[in-house]
Design an enzyme around this catalytic site. Structure first.
Site, mmCIF file in Angstrom:
data_model
loop_
_atom_site.group_PDB
_atom_site.id
_atom_site.type_symbol
_atom_site.label_atom_id
_atom_site.label_comp_id
_atom_site.label_asym_id
_atom_site.label_seq_id
_atom_site.Cartn_x
_atom_site.Cartn_y
_atom_site.Cartn_z
ATOM 1 N N LYS A 151 0.802 -1.108 0.038
ATOM 2 C CA LYS A 151 0.112 0.117 0.028
ATOM 3 C C LYS A 151 0.658 1.283 -0.037
ATOM 4 C CE LYS A 151 -0.386 -0.888 4.979
ATOM 5 N NZ LYS A 151 -1.251 -1.093 6.085
ATOM 6 N N TYR A 174 14.068 30.777 6.691
ATOM 7 C CA TYR A 174 13.090 31.682 7.322
ATOM 8 C C TYR A 174 12.837 31.622 8.764
ATOM 9 C CZ TYR A 174 10.296 30.416 2.963
ATOM 10 O OH TYR A 174 9.820 30.276 1.801
#
Ligand SMILES: *Cc1c(COP(=O)(O)O)cnc(C)c1O
Length: 348
Positions: A40, A250
């Site tokens: 999956k 940042y």
């Protein structure tokens, strides 16, 4: 006209030999039982196209995905009849699609059983919930007519605490065993990766490992048996020289304590390098660790590159990916580290 993009500045090497060896190790842990493979979420982020053929060639013959949208990619490599879909069928559209594509639904509820029969039915798996209380039939519903009418290949359950030394594991196994006689089936299955290390009793007829195939080690029992499979690398986009006191990234969180050579690298949180990993993390250049400085951006991180004066723009750096170790230092789970890798790597 179609444009082929140039190679990405991110690459993910899949060590197929390690993947094969991991499946074989789990197959040994599984004893007499068959060993399947959870594939999956694009093989936990590593890539169906890279992993499923190796798992198939190793001998896996039962594959599990969560969504119907995941079936076609896996079915390009293995028969759709060997693909179980864990979420089952929640709508008639899903039930009809299941019939068309030939994947096998894992029926989880009485309503799913009815939807499946209404669409024509056929072979399915049945998930019974023995204590995780997440998805799966309540044991009390096993006698329901719609359930009893199913043509069940694998009767399965799922362990809540398999990676822990918990009494809950045996409690779940006992409850599962008490349900087994209550419905016709061909095979039984309760163990994920960690479950296969709990002993032969937990192997049942089929095991369903995922994490450990891809290099994860859910518990200490796996330490010597499971090898790293995924090796991410990222390229340097820019080398800079900044003065003491200048800030990086940042919010200017990092302040250069001295004149620095920095390397900005094509790897960000959109590539699974989440901010949780940025603390005390390093990438390595030919084995030399280069510390991450400042905040992780979406597409970039910046490194203190002083330890590698030869480093040039375009050079490749190794992204450490020892899963237990990085899980420990970042607070992220090994599952999260794998499945957040993202779509921008060239997988090979
Ligand atoms: C994901 C999943 C697995 C595989 O679990 P791992 O812990 O990754 O080995 C097995 N069974 C079910 C039902 C799952 O959802």
């Amino acid at each position: 006209m179609r444009f082929e993009p140039p190679p990405a500045t991110l690459r993910l090497r899949i060590d197929r030999d390690a993947l094969t060896a991991n499946w074989q190790a789990l197959d040994r842990f599984s004893g007499e039982a068959q060993t399947g493979a959870a594939v999956k979420a694009d093989c936990y982020g590593l890539g169906v196209a890279q992993c499923v053929p190796a798992l198939r060639d190793a001998g896996a013959a039962a594959f599990f995905v969560a969504h119907w949208g995941e079936v076609a990619a896996v079915a390009a490599h293995v028969s759709s009849a060997t693909i179980g879909v864990l979420h089952g069928v929640s709508t008639s559209a899903e039930a009809n699609f299941a019939r068309d594509i030939g994947g096998v639904p894992v029926i989880n509820t009485v309503r799913q059983a009815q939807l499946w029969q209404d669409a024509g039915g056929g072979l399915c798996h049945l998930m019974v919930d023995t204590g995780i209380n997440r998805i799966g039939l309540a044991p009390a519903d096993i006698g329901n007519a719609a359930i009893q009418a199913l043509n069940v290949d694998t009767l399965m359950s799922h362990l809540a605490c398999a990676e822990e030394d918990s009494a809950e594991n045996m409690r779940q196994l006992r409850l599962f065993r008490s349900i087994i006689p209550a419905i016709a089936h061909r095979r039984t299955s309760i163990s994920n990766s960690a479950g296969t290390a709990l002993g032969e009793a937990f192997a049942c007829d089929l095991t369903r490992p995922g994490l450990a195939l891809y290099g994860g080690k859910p518990n200490a029992g796996f330490a010597q048996h499971i090898r790293q499979v995924a090796y991410p690398q990222a390229a340097v986009l820019q080398i800079r020289h900044i003065a003491a006191g200048e800030r990086v990234g940042y919010n200017g969180q990092f302040v250069a304590p001295a004149p620095l050579t920095t390397a900005t690298v094509s790897l960000g949180y959109a590539d699974g390098f989440l901010r949780a990993r940025g603390h005390d993390a390093s990438l390595t250049y030919q084995g030399t660790p280069l510390p991450v400085i400042g905040k992780v951006s979406m597409d970039m991180i910046t490194l203190d590159a002083r330890a590698a004066p030869m480093l040039r723009e375009g050079d490749w750096l190794d992204v450490p990916f020892d899963l237990p170790q990085i899980a420990e230092s970042s607070g992220l789970s090994q599952y999260e580290l794998l499945t957040t890798l993202g779509h921008r790597f060239d997988r090979a």
